[in-house]
Design an enzyme around this catalytic site. Structure first.
Site, PDB file in Angstrom:
ATOM      1  N   PRO A  93      -0.264 -19.436  -3.437  1.00  0.00           N
ATOM      2  CA  PRO A  93       1.139 -19.253  -3.193  1.00  0.00           C
ATOM      3  C   PRO A  93       1.472 -18.922  -1.761  1.00  0.00           C
ATOM      4  O   PRO A  93       1.016 -17.927  -1.210  1.00  0.00           O
ATOM      5  CB  PRO A  93       1.446 -18.021  -4.018  1.00  0.00           C
ATOM      6  CG  PRO A  93       0.165 -17.241  -3.975  1.00  0.00           C
ATOM      7  CD  PRO A  93      -0.911 -18.156  -3.541  1.00  0.00           C
ATOM      8  N   GLU A  94       2.330 -19.702  -1.203  1.00  0.00           N
ATOM      9  CA  GLU A  94       3.048 -19.298  -0.005  1.00  0.00           C
ATOM     10  C   GLU A  94       4.485 -19.095  -0.459  1.00  0.00           C
ATOM     11  O   GLU A  94       4.785 -19.197  -1.652  1.00  0.00           O
ATOM     12  CB  GLU A  94       2.933 -20.361   1.089  1.00  0.00           C
ATOM     13  CG  GLU A  94       1.480 -20.609   1.511  1.00  0.00           C
ATOM     14  CD  GLU A  94       1.344 -21.606   2.636  1.00  0.00           C
ATOM     15  OE1 GLU A  94       2.206 -21.613   3.534  1.00  0.00           O
ATOM     16  OE2 GLU A  94       0.385 -22.394   2.614  1.00  0.00           O
TER      17      GLU A  94
END
Length: 287
Positions: free
Chosen positions: A2-3
């Site tokens: 996840p960004e």
DNA sequence: CCCACGACCTGTGGGC
DNA sequence: TGCCCACAGGTCGTGG
């Protein structure tokens, strides 16, 4: 996984089933993720209502009708799945499809409405904690965070000040959550390519004008990725099971040896290790 | 303060 | 087919 765009996609997927819903049952199937869970984690969450689900940097914040906020970070491989009960939904008799990855299903929330939200994390770099809401901003995870990249506080002047005197490249510094909070390896590579800026150029030597052009590229790539539902690599899927599709629009990430997609550029994407991470870039147009 | 690097943990994909 | 190595979206701690 996840960004910022992926975390935002997860937030949007979970909000409809969590916001305004009470947690009827909470299971912690192991005592720790990256860090030990609070000893009373299950007890403190059971019966709590999630009033709002928010995001700050790469953290999900579940605001509760209690004095604490449930803080969740997905690390590298954290993922949520929502499952709705099949058949008759009589309280206590819900039936759910089998967990696709039961070995790594570490935390399970079940709402009073019978929706099950399962947190999977094979690598266990993710973490969860309960943090006092009134002093959340003072907590070590949040106190030093830089501005949200999509906010008005993030602009060329901010980057100019943050980069002053620094010898590292913008690639490395943009990954520093104290400078700007939410970027990761993919979107930094993508934004620098769009701005035609070298990942290695000593950051303190980059002109204010070039930083002023970099900022909108960062905002644009994040906004486009959020609109596309994030990027699906390996096991990331949206909580509704659909796949984010931004990975098809990558210009550099994981495209070593393939042509640069910037208009008019005949370069080939290269990969180099920078500060221990892969940097993907076009050596021809990124100066 | 700045920076490089290893550690954390498990899985997967490529090369031989 | 099987084995071994490199590498993976993120932080954190140590040491120069």
């Amino acid at each position: 996984m996840p960004e910022l765009p992926e975390v935002e996609t997860v937030r949007g997927g979970l909000a409809p089933v969590l916001e305004g819903h009470r947690l009827a049952r909470v299971e912690a199937r192991r005592p720790d993720l990256r860090f030990p869970l609070p000893a009373n984690f299950v007890q403190l969450l059971t019966g709590a209502t999630i009033t709002r689900l928010e995001r700050r940097a790469k953290y999900l914040l579940a605001r509760l009708d209690r004095e604490d906020t449930l803080v969740m970070h997905l690390g590298m491989s954290g993922r949520f799945e929502i499952s709705h009960p099949d058949g008759e939904a009589r309280p206590g008799l819900f039936h759910y499809a089998p967990e696709p990855d039961a070995k790594h299903a570490h935390i399970v929330f079940t709402t009073e409405a019978g929706v099950r939200v399962t947190y999977y994390d094979p690598r266990r770099f993710g973490y969860m904690a309960l943090v006092n809401t009134a002093t959340l901003e003072l907590h070590p995870w949040f106190a030093g965070l830089g501005p949200e990249p999509l906010s008005g506080d993030f602009d060329g002047a901010h980057l100019k000040a943050a980069f002053a005197g620094r010898r590292q490249g913008p690639k490395t510094l943009l990954l520093d959550q104290r400078i700007v909070a939410g970027l990761g390896n993919i979107y930094v590579c993508e934004a620098l390519n769009r701005a035609r800026l070298s990942p290695f150029k000593p950051a303190g030597t980059i002109s204010a004008a070039r930083l002023g052009k970099l900022v909108p590229e960062i905002k644009a790539v994040l906004a486009e990725a959020i609109a596309a539902g994030g990027s699906t690599l390996r096991d990331f899927a949206r909580t509704d099971g659909a796949l984010g599709y931004f990975q098809h629009r990558f210009r550099t990430y994981d495209r070593e040896g393939q042509p640069c997609r910037n208009s008019g550029c005949k370069g080939v994407i290269d990969r180099e290790i920078q500060a221990g991470r892969s940097t993907f870039f076009c050596p021809l147009c990124q100066k």
